[in-house]
Design an enzyme around this catalytic site. Structure first.
Site, mmCIF file in Angstrom:
data_model
loop_
_atom_site.group_PDB
_atom_site.id
_atom_site.type_symbol
_atom_site.label_atom_id
_atom_site.label_comp_id
_atom_site.label_asym_id
_atom_site.label_seq_id
_atom_site.Cartn_x
_atom_site.Cartn_y
_atom_site.Cartn_z
ATOM 1 N N THR A 21 0.705 -1.094 -0.112
ATOM 2 C CA THR A 21 0.021 0.060 0.111
ATOM 3 C C THR A 21 1.006 1.200 0.147
ATOM 4 O O THR A 21 1.091 1.829 1.239
ATOM 5 C CB THR A 21 -0.748 0.089 1.253
ATOM 6 O OG1 THR A 21 -0.223 -0.044 2.441
ATOM 7 C CG2 THR A 21 -1.938 -0.948 1.168
ATOM 8 N N LYS A 23 -4.281 0.313 13.889
ATOM 9 C CA LYS A 23 -3.014 0.163 13.520
ATOM 10 C C LYS A 23 -2.499 1.521 13.261
ATOM 11 O O LYS A 23 -1.170 1.644 13.751
ATOM 12 C CB LYS A 23 -2.950 -0.730 12.058
ATOM 13 C CG LYS A 23 -1.593 -0.606 11.306
ATOM 14 C CD LYS A 23 -0.540 -1.327 12.349
ATOM 15 C CE LYS A 23 0.908 -1.290 11.654
ATOM 16 N NZ LYS A 23 1.163 -2.141 10.688
ATOM 17 N N PHE A 78 10.562 1.759 23.565
ATOM 18 C CA PHE A 78 10.853 2.722 22.573
ATOM 19 C C PHE A 78 10.863 4.276 22.801
ATOM 20 O O PHE A 78 10.286 5.349 22.772
ATOM 21 C CB PHE A 78 9.145 3.047 21.990
ATOM 22 C CG PHE A 78 9.195 2.395 20.283
ATOM 23 C CD1 PHE A 78 9.216 1.103 20.071
ATOM 24 C CD2 PHE A 78 9.172 3.433 19.352
ATOM 25 C CE1 PHE A 78 9.233 0.749 18.935
ATOM 26 C CE2 PHE A 78 9.200 3.072 18.072
ATOM 27 C CZ PHE A 78 9.218 1.632 18.003
ATOM 28 N N GLY A 137 17.718 8.815 18.619
ATOM 29 C CA GLY A 137 18.500 8.279 17.357
ATOM 30 C C GLY A 137 18.405 9.498 16.207
ATOM 31 O O GLY A 137 17.972 10.585 16.653
ATOM 32 N N CYS A 171 7.237 1.783 7.622
ATOM 33 C CA CYS A 171 5.893 1.901 8.283
ATOM 34 C C CYS A 171 5.940 3.330 8.864
ATOM 35 O O CYS A 171 4.734 4.006 8.350
ATOM 36 C CB CYS A 171 5.770 0.945 9.185
ATOM 37 S SG CYS A 171 5.958 -0.842 8.572
ATOM 38 N N LYS A 193 5.218 6.361 6.373
ATOM 39 C CA LYS A 193 4.285 6.137 5.378
ATOM 40 C C LYS A 193 2.993 6.242 6.203
ATOM 41 O O LYS A 193 2.154 6.747 5.846
ATOM 42 C CB LYS A 193 4.372 4.798 4.754
ATOM 43 C CG LYS A 193 3.424 4.343 3.702
ATOM 44 C CD LYS A 193 3.537 3.257 2.832
ATOM 45 C CE LYS A 193 3.562 2.059 3.592
ATOM 46 N NZ LYS A 193 2.317 1.425 3.926
ATOM 47 N N ARG A 242 14.220 1.279 3.244
ATOM 48 C CA ARG A 242 13.205 2.386 2.827
ATOM 49 C C ARG A 242 13.195 3.422 3.854
ATOM 50 O O ARG A 242 13.120 3.270 5.189
ATOM 51 C CB ARG A 242 12.110 1.617 2.838
ATOM 52 C CG ARG A 242 11.955 0.914 1.569
ATOM 53 C CD ARG A 242 10.490 -0.208 1.408
ATOM 54 N NE ARG A 242 10.649 -1.246 2.386
ATOM 55 C CZ ARG A 242 9.640 -2.033 2.565
ATOM 56 N NH1 ARG A 242 8.452 -1.811 1.966
ATOM 57 N NH2 ARG A 242 9.606 -3.143 3.213
#
Ligand code: UGA
Length: 488
Positions: free
Chosen positions: A139, A253, A298, A302, A309, A312, A377
């Protein structure tokens, strides 16, 4: 299994799988946790069936589809994974897995031998036999930042007429709110169900995430359909089961990834202020994370978040919100700030090289967006390398998963030391463990300069400074300052 919604528990045959490194897979029955039974050890060929064996087709043999196929086969189901590329299918059928993911090659190989996993072309042919069809299709970002659903829609139209009555089509790849309804229209069958079962696996820990999910989310028009999909993962006793409607499942999600991205932007902003204040982000995050409402995961600073993911999905969520008349200002700010944190790494190098990187040699260690994957990516490392190139620096890079000659515009070396040869500065952009144990004396001998920007805080500042490096971590105090404070 814990339920997030008031519904009766699902009867699961409970088998739990543990991936033990790259070795054989150890299977622990639920009875073991009750202290009553034995541990079944061996390879997965002898795996107990997790649930009633179902016939499943997974459309798409990309990262998600491949992992899901192998895991569902391991759970006891009969799985065919299809792809439009005959050559890819041919490779996979030989057990050749084209991505770097710990344990995946081994599991695919074992499942092929078991006969429960096979690969093929022809979505309609395969789907005609299946009780469940999982769509694991790309997607990509459309021009407006939203998700391009053309692959998903095309497959739905293709398989619709072939599906057997009672079949359930499940979206697994990340799809925007409303995709479930679009699928229902595209399939156009009142005797076929549509469900949303978003995946939450992260690259580098994909098998663990798939077999031990924190939660299983299924959205459908009826609890029965949702529960049938959830039952496919019969082993996940410790998972939270969230049965909900299609739109909520789809949004869970995006909300999760947008939250993780925003959290990381927050961490990187705190790292920036730590540097200005002489504080240490590691202490700040340990202190923050010790609050059980916040948690410790998390919270590593950095060079900005990347990958296939988070970038996007945050953009797609903003676009969806705009379409629905909502302005997600917070998410937009997280995206903008993320670019700033990436640029900050380049700015640090420039500052250390007298504000002029033109003609300088800069080594970049790590090109993937994080360790444990070969995925480039939206990699922060690549963006850093690109910007340095634009500023006139020559970039020499090394990454354990990226062979020389494979990244246009970047001179990729086959070892960390050779990438550092005669470099004026070195940036550690990806947290590969081998960088943490690098021989700093050999590194100093290889480089002509001493600037070391450790964007992932892998190295010990004292050791690096001891080897003569001008060391800078992310959100950590300058070493000299800390020692002078101690002396005072
Ligand atoms: C992410 C989510 O974590 C998964 O839950 C989700 O299923 C997946 O996206 C997806 O949508 O398919 P992934 O992209 O594999 O997984 O990578 P993450 O581990 O989330 O890392 C994303 C970025 O955040 C990387 O650039 C990483 O270096 C960075 N990161 C992560 C940090 O800078 N600090 C951290 O503490 C954690």
């Amino acid at each position: 299994m814990k339920f997030a919604r008031s519904c009766p528990p699902v009867a699961h045959i409970s088998v739990r799988y543990i991936i033990a490194g790259l070795g054989p897979i150890m299977i622990v029955d639920r009875e073991v946790r009750k202290g009553r039974s034995a541990i079944f050890e061996g390879n997965v060929l002898g795996a107990q069936r997790a649930a009633r064996s179902r016939s499943i087709v997974v459309v798409g043999s990309g990262y998600v589809g491949l992992t899901l196929s192998a895991c569902l086969a391991q759970l006891g189901h009969e799985v065919e994974c299809t792809d439009s590329s005959a050559s890819r299918v041919g490779e996979l059928a030989q057990g050749r897995v084209p991505v770097v993911e710990e344990g995946l090659t081994e599991l695919v190989g074992q499942m092929l031998v078991s006969g429960r996993l096979r690969f093929g072309t022809g979505n309609a042919r395969a789907a005609a036999q299946a009780e469940f069809v999982f769509l694991c299709l790309p997607t990509p970002s459309a021009a407006d930042g939203g998700a391009d659903l053309s692959f998903v829609e095309a497959v739905a139209v293709e398989i619709g007429p072939a599906l057997r009555p009672g079949a359930t089509v499940v979206t697994k790849s990340t799809v925007p709110v409303g995709t479930g309804e679009m699928l229902e229209r595209a399939i156009d069958r009142s005797d076929v169900h549509v469900a949303s079962n978003p995946e939450f696996l992260a690259e580098g820990t994909a098998l663990r995430d798939c077999l031990y999910p924190d939660r299983i989310v299924v959205g459908a028009r009826s609890d029965d359909v949702a529960r049938n999909v959830a039952d496919l993962y019969g082993s996940a006793d410790d998972s939270q089961l969230v049965l909900t409607d299609l739109a909520s499942a789809e949004l869970i999600k995006y909300a999760s990834n947008a939250y993780l991205a925003t959290r990381l932007t927050f961490v990187n902003s705190m790292a920036e202020i730590c540097e200005a204040a002489g504080a240490d982000i590691r202490s700040v995050m340990t202190g923050m994370g010790s609050d059980h409402r916040i948690g410790t995961a998390f919270l590593r600073p950095g060079p900005g978040w990347g990958g296939s993911c988070l970038p996007k999905d945050t953009h797609a969520l903003v676009e969806t919100a705009e379409r629905l008349g909502c302005d997600l200002a917070l998410i937009k700010a997280a995206i903008a700030e993320n670019a700033h944190h990436n640029r900050r790494v380049v700015a640090k190098v420039a500052r250390a090289l007298d504000d002029d990187v033109s003609g300088k040699r800069v080594a970049v260690w790590g090109l993937t967006f994080k360790a444990g994957t070969d995925d480039l990516r939206d990699s922060p490392a690549l963006e850093i390398a690109r910007r340095l190139g634009e500023l006139g620096a020559s970039v020499q890079a090394y990454d354990p998963t990226v062979p020389p000659g494979t990244v246009p515009g970047i001179e990729v070396h086959s070892s960390a030391l050779s990438a550092a040869h005669q470099a004026d500065a070195l940036i550690i952009a990806t947290e590969w463990p081998e960088f943490a144990s690098a021989d700093l004396a050999a590194l100093a001998a290889a480089m002509r300069g001493r600037v070391l920007i450790d964007a992932r805080n892998l190295l010990d500042a004292a050791t690096a400074t001891g080897e003569g490096f001008a060391y800078s971590g992310t959100g950590t105090p300058a070493f000299e300052k800390r020692t002078s404070e101690v002396a005072a």
